[in-house]
Scaffold this motif. Sequence first.
Motif, mmCIF file in Angstrom:
data_model
loop_
_atom_site.group_PDB
_atom_site.id
_atom_site.type_symbol
_atom_site.label_atom_id
_atom_site.label_comp_id
_atom_site.label_asym_id
_atom_site.label_seq_id
_atom_site.Cartn_x
_atom_site.Cartn_y
_atom_site.Cartn_z
ATOM 1 N N GLU A 361 0.848 -1.186 0.000
ATOM 2 C CA GLU A 361 0.000 0.000 0.000
ATOM 3 C C GLU A 361 0.883 1.235 0.000
ATOM 4 O O GLU A 361 1.964 1.216 0.587
ATOM 5 C CB GLU A 361 -0.791 -0.032 1.322
ATOM 6 N N TRP A 362 0.475 2.272 -0.688
ATOM 7 C CA TRP A 362 1.214 3.532 -0.576
ATOM 8 C C TRP A 362 0.239 4.686 -0.630
ATOM 9 O O TRP A 362 -0.863 4.575 -1.167
ATOM 10 C CB TRP A 362 2.278 3.670 -1.662
ATOM 11 N N SER A 363 0.649 5.799 -0.067
ATOM 12 C CA SER A 363 -0.149 7.010 -0.175
ATOM 13 C C SER A 363 0.803 8.189 -0.045
ATOM 14 O O SER A 363 1.901 8.052 0.492
ATOM 15 C CB SER A 363 -1.205 7.067 0.933
ATOM 16 N N SER A 364 0.390 9.325 -0.571
ATOM 17 C CA SER A 364 1.265 10.487 -0.417
ATOM 18 C C SER A 364 0.431 11.749 -0.359
ATOM 19 O O SER A 364 -0.673 11.806 -0.894
ATOM 20 C CB SER A 364 2.266 10.561 -1.566
ATOM 21 N N ASN A 365 0.958 12.725 0.328
ATOM 22 C CA ASN A 365 0.371 14.057 0.285
ATOM 23 C C ASN A 365 1.535 15.053 0.198
ATOM 24 O O ASN A 365 2.685 14.629 0.011
ATOM 25 C CB ASN A 365 -0.528 14.313 1.505
ATOM 26 N N GLU A 366 1.247 16.307 0.358
ATOM 27 C CA GLU A 366 2.315 17.284 0.149
ATOM 28 C C GLU A 366 3.448 17.122 1.153
ATOM 29 O O GLU A 366 4.592 17.436 0.887
ATOM 30 C CB GLU A 366 1.746 18.700 0.262
ATOM 31 N N GLN A 367 3.095 16.622 2.330
ATOM 32 C CA GLN A 367 4.116 16.533 3.373
ATOM 33 C C GLN A 367 4.957 15.264 3.282
ATOM 34 O O GLN A 367 6.151 15.280 3.530
ATOM 35 C CB GLN A 367 3.456 16.551 4.749
ATOM 36 N N ARG A 368 4.311 14.164 2.955
ATOM 37 C CA ARG A 368 4.957 12.890 3.238
ATOM 38 C C ARG A 368 4.436 11.773 2.352
ATOM 39 O O ARG A 368 3.262 11.767 1.951
ATOM 40 C CB ARG A 368 4.579 12.543 4.687
ATOM 41 N N CYS A 369 5.279 10.798 2.036
ATOM 42 C CA CYS A 369 4.838 9.556 1.383
ATOM 43 C C CYS A 369 4.850 8.452 2.452
ATOM 44 O O CYS A 369 5.785 8.396 3.261
ATOM 45 C CB CYS A 369 5.805 9.130 0.292
ATOM 46 N N HIS A 370 3.843 7.625 2.447
ATOM 47 C CA HIS A 370 3.811 6.472 3.359
ATOM 48 C C HIS A 370 3.688 5.210 2.525
ATOM 49 O O HIS A 370 2.734 5.063 1.760
ATOM 50 C CB HIS A 370 2.611 6.563 4.314
ATOM 51 N N VAL A 371 4.644 4.327 2.661
ATOM 52 C CA VAL A 371 4.619 3.065 1.914
ATOM 53 C C VAL A 371 4.572 1.927 2.918
ATOM 54 O O VAL A 371 5.408 1.852 3.826
ATOM 55 C CB VAL A 371 5.881 2.916 1.035
#
Length: 422
Positions: A361-371
């Motif tokens: 799973e991965w997600s990202s926003n302006e601050q941070r990517c989370h994998v």
Amino acid sequence: MSIQNQTKLNIGLFGFGVVGEGLYKVLAHTPTLNAQIKHICIKHQDKHRNAPAELFTTNASELLNDKEINVIIELIDDADAAYRIVTKALRSKKAVVSANKKLIAEHIEELIALQQEYDTPFLYEAACCASIPVIRNLEEYYDNDLLQGLSGIVNGSTNYILTKVFREKKSFDDALLQAQVEGFAESNPALDIEGIDAVNKLSILLVHAYGIISSPQALLHTGIQNLQASDAVFAKEKGYEIKLVAQARKLSDGKVAALVLLQFVKNDSQLYTVNNEYNGVVIESSLADKQFFYGKGAGGFPTASAVLSDLSALRYNYRYEYKKLHYQEPSELSTDFYLKVCISFKGLLLVPHERFDRVLEWSSNEQRCHVTGIVHYSELANNDWWKQPNVSLILYPDGILDNYKPQKVHETAEEEFVEQFI
Ligand code: HSE
């Protein structure tokens, strides 16, 4: 040396910081112990101290060469000086009580040998989780074969900081300062923040739980230094809090996985309830399921209470037998297992996808990517990419994967991840 029940405990105390002073006060109210501090060795003569001036000296030999002193209590924060004091005391056949995690973790093999050679007890319950009697329980109660694992919050300062920052919205610096003012933090707080204190404690617990002697540096560990506010937001969205957890887990091949990592903790876990300077250890055994030890893990009186318990144990000639080391087959550390982790980072290409066996799973926003993905232990043990200042790594609950079959197949989620970032 054995101290008989009727013998008075004549104590030479090294250090009069938060714990030393706490012990001094407590001993004054514990006449039944028949123990008395004869001399206190301190580094700086000039500081004001809440005890009679004639007790203090800066000359260590006055304590170590005093034939009337039969117990040395070592409560200083300089691990190298502590090593010289403790080894000299054991060689002089004086019983020793210490709270010095760093000293014990780094020299445990030699300290065990000295206890045997000089037939002299060395007790250190206060070195792990302060007031919680976890060492003696692991040593006496849990059989190596039945002990499936232990996981614990073993550093009070980092737990205090995480609580203040994420629950009470204080700044990291203010929370650290408060932990120092309260006397929870080490004189060099980097030892707390970077997970070194926690891994020192884990390496001591491994000796008593599994008979494993390992240098703390060899154990996979990190602290709270790279954790970001956005990681806590990510955790909250998923129903977790983040804690710094030390753990050891027996794998199906009989070897033991041991590490200190940040971990997502859900509200159904006992560790979720451990906040501020409290510590908690969950011990899992095959017959008894889970047992939870909880208590204050730092501070003058909680630490002094464990020192007091060791003193009292000297009365009935208690000593660690290192049962798992000497009477059972010691376990071995495993380097071959997988972990389910979340890696959070900022900036493209910081965490190449080849590091993962599988991206889930991965997600990202302006601050941070989370994998979220699965990595092999050796990928983390042999590389530093996950320790860069911009990267944090958080283990999932039950994230030590026993019997995981490597995939090496690029799943859809991973392909999207690759397209997005590479
Ligand atoms: N600095 C340590 C802690 C003290 O915060 O847990 C107790 O070992």
